[in-house]
Design an enzyme around this catalytic site. Sequence first.
Site, PDB file in Angstrom:
ATOM      1  N   LYS A   1      88.818 118.420  59.959  1.00 35.88           N
ATOM      2  CA  LYS A   1      87.786 118.891  59.152  1.00 35.88           C
ATOM      3  C   LYS A   1      88.664 119.489  57.766  1.00 35.88           C
ATOM      4  O   LYS A   1      88.757 118.169  57.061  1.00 35.88           O
ATOM      5  CB  LYS A   1      87.152 120.233  59.882  1.00 35.88           C
ATOM      6  CG  LYS A   1      86.455 119.922  61.211  1.00 35.88           C
ATOM      7  CD  LYS A   1      86.016 120.873  62.016  1.00 35.88           C
ATOM      8  CE  LYS A   1      85.268 120.114  63.087  1.00 35.88           C
ATOM      9  NZ  LYS A   1      85.253 120.899  64.426  1.00 35.88           N
TER      10      LYS A   1
ATOM     11  N   HIS B   1      87.230 125.787  61.297  1.00 35.01           N
ATOM     12  CA  HIS B   1      86.607 125.730  59.938  1.00 35.01           C
ATOM     13  C   HIS B   1      87.241 126.709  58.899  1.00 35.01           C
ATOM     14  O   HIS B   1      86.757 126.649  57.682  1.00 35.01           O
ATOM     15  CB  HIS B   1      84.914 125.867  59.905  1.00 35.01           C
ATOM     16  CG  HIS B   1      84.506 125.216  61.107  1.00 35.01           C
ATOM     17  ND1 HIS B   1      83.840 123.958  60.536  1.00 35.01           N
ATOM     18  CD2 HIS B   1      84.076 125.188  62.414  1.00 35.01           C
ATOM     19  CE1 HIS B   1      83.363 123.200  61.689  1.00 35.01           C
ATOM     20  NE2 HIS B   1      83.535 124.252  62.631  1.00 35.01           N
TER      21      HIS B   1
ATOM     22  N   SER C   1      80.964 127.993  63.772  1.00 30.58           N
ATOM     23  CA  SER C   1      80.872 126.548  63.136  1.00 30.58           C
ATOM     24  C   SER C   1      79.388 126.435  62.961  1.00 30.58           C
ATOM     25  O   SER C   1      79.224 125.358  62.006  1.00 30.58           O
ATOM     26  CB  SER C   1      81.292 125.736  64.205  1.00 30.58           C
ATOM     27  OG  SER C   1      80.630 125.818  65.397  1.00 30.58           O
TER      28      SER C   1
HETATM   29  C1  LIG Z   1      84.620 120.786  65.541  1.00 29.93           C
HETATM   30  C2  LIG Z   1      85.434 121.890  66.561  1.00 29.93           C
HETATM   31  C3  LIG Z   1      86.219 121.552  67.551  1.00 29.93           C
HETATM   32  C4  LIG Z   1      86.520 120.247  68.041  1.00 29.93           C
HETATM   33  O1  LIG Z   1      87.483 119.786  67.253  1.00 29.93           O
HETATM   34  P1  LIG Z   1      87.580 117.962  67.218  1.00 29.93           P
HETATM   35  O2  LIG Z   1      89.001 117.858  66.976  1.00 29.93           O
HETATM   36  O3  LIG Z   1      86.449 117.670  66.669  1.00 29.93           O
HETATM   37  O4  LIG Z   1      87.469 117.919  68.823  1.00 29.93           O
HETATM   38  C5  LIG Z   1      86.533 122.884  68.257  1.00 29.93           C
HETATM   39  N1  LIG Z   1      86.239 124.064  67.851  1.00 29.93           N
HETATM   40  C6  LIG Z   1      85.265 124.381  66.922  1.00 29.93           C
HETATM   41  C7  LIG Z   1      85.036 125.676  66.305  1.00 29.93           C
HETATM   42  C8  LIG Z   1      84.844 123.082  66.152  1.00 29.93           C
HETATM   43  O5  LIG Z   1      84.003 123.389  65.021  1.00 29.93           O
END
Ligand SMILES: *Cc1c(COP(=O)(O)O)cnc(C)c1O
Length: 391
Positions: A236, A204, A176
């Site tokens: 995302k 991602h 990330s």
């Molecule tokens: C953003 C993210 C999460 C958390 O997801 P949310 O739905 O925002 O709680 C988990 N793992 C990774 C790798 C992330 O980038």
Amino acid sequence: MPFNLRSRLAERHAAHLYRQRPLLQSPQGVRVQVDGQSLLGFCSNDYLGLANHPEVLAAFTEGAKRWGVGGGASHLVVGHSSPHHELEEALAAFTGRPRALLLSSGYMANLGAVTALVGRGDTVLEDRLNHASLLDAGLLSGARFSRYLHNDVASLESRLDKAVGNTLVVTDGVFSMDGDLADLPALCAAARARGAWMMVDDAHGFGCLGQQGGGIVEHFGLGLDDVPVLIGTLGKGFGTAGAFVAGSEALIETLIQFARPYIYTTSQPPAIACATLKSLQLLQQESWRRERLQQLISQFRTGVATIGLELMDSATPIQPILVGSSARALLLSAALRRRGMLVTAIRPPTVPNGTARLRVTLSAAHTPEDVNQLLAALKAAVAELPEQNHD
Ligand SMILES: *Cc1c(COP(=O)(O)O)cnc(C)c1O
């Protein structure tokens, strides 16, 4: 004196690590209003530009008219409604897995999956650059917890050799804060050879990688046997909210029985599931969004190379510029903001000490002209930075 909060906060300030929340006064998009200023944004995870897409918005509004607002109860009581169920079936088909389970956030999906699968007497092995939610999940599980060197198969193997009990290997798909891909073919083979299970959090990768947007497992062609536990998040690339776990029938039933962050929380509003069903459709069908992203990524990388900034080795929309010191990262971010560009500085403890960076993210909603503007602003901002001092 107990709870000396002021001194803790003052220390964080002095270390250039104090966090502040930019106030967003517009919907997500390429052009945003933040703290009263109109800015060109390069730090959202809305990679495909779906968070405020008219069709997704319409599906959400129709969903709210039909299903109301609140989820009302947990899934096991009376909160599991038809849109949730339909979305789970669509996500299973999309990922090519027998079943999928919808959860309210990625953080909860990770806590739920890891703690339901391993506990005392077991082992959990994680990449040292994994997302915080995965690291927290490993610690909370009570299993023996060890971190291997980033994307390093030999380092993983030496830990697998010492593992006891059920062993879960956990990695981000696309990292990330770095944007690089996990070397899944090799990591999965190492795990399988030793009877360990692989869990991949591809928050991602979904939407950005693979012909159909199926993420890193589609990119590498990995099936259920390679990656028995596949996590995706919906906030995302999907542009909505929530997360899912995809895997076997037995895995999903196990999570429904034992994953506490699934069981003891109210279901997400059903209208969000309605919106996600629409965004899943757009994400799969509109491959031009992925093509546009690829063009912008190569345009950006070529441009940055000519400015002489240090880019990280990434082929994804996450294109961090390595700065080093937190103070310098903040200065660069502020200099960009004065030029109308919003790029946040990412500092420890989110990233390792000495690796503060500007995490630039690109979206299919950006135009080549937007990227040119960012490149010009970067060039000017770097020129005005003071000489590097080693703090
Ligand atoms: C953003 C993210 C999460 C958390 O997801 P949310 O739905 O925002 O709680 C988990 N793992 C990774 C790798 C992330 O980038």
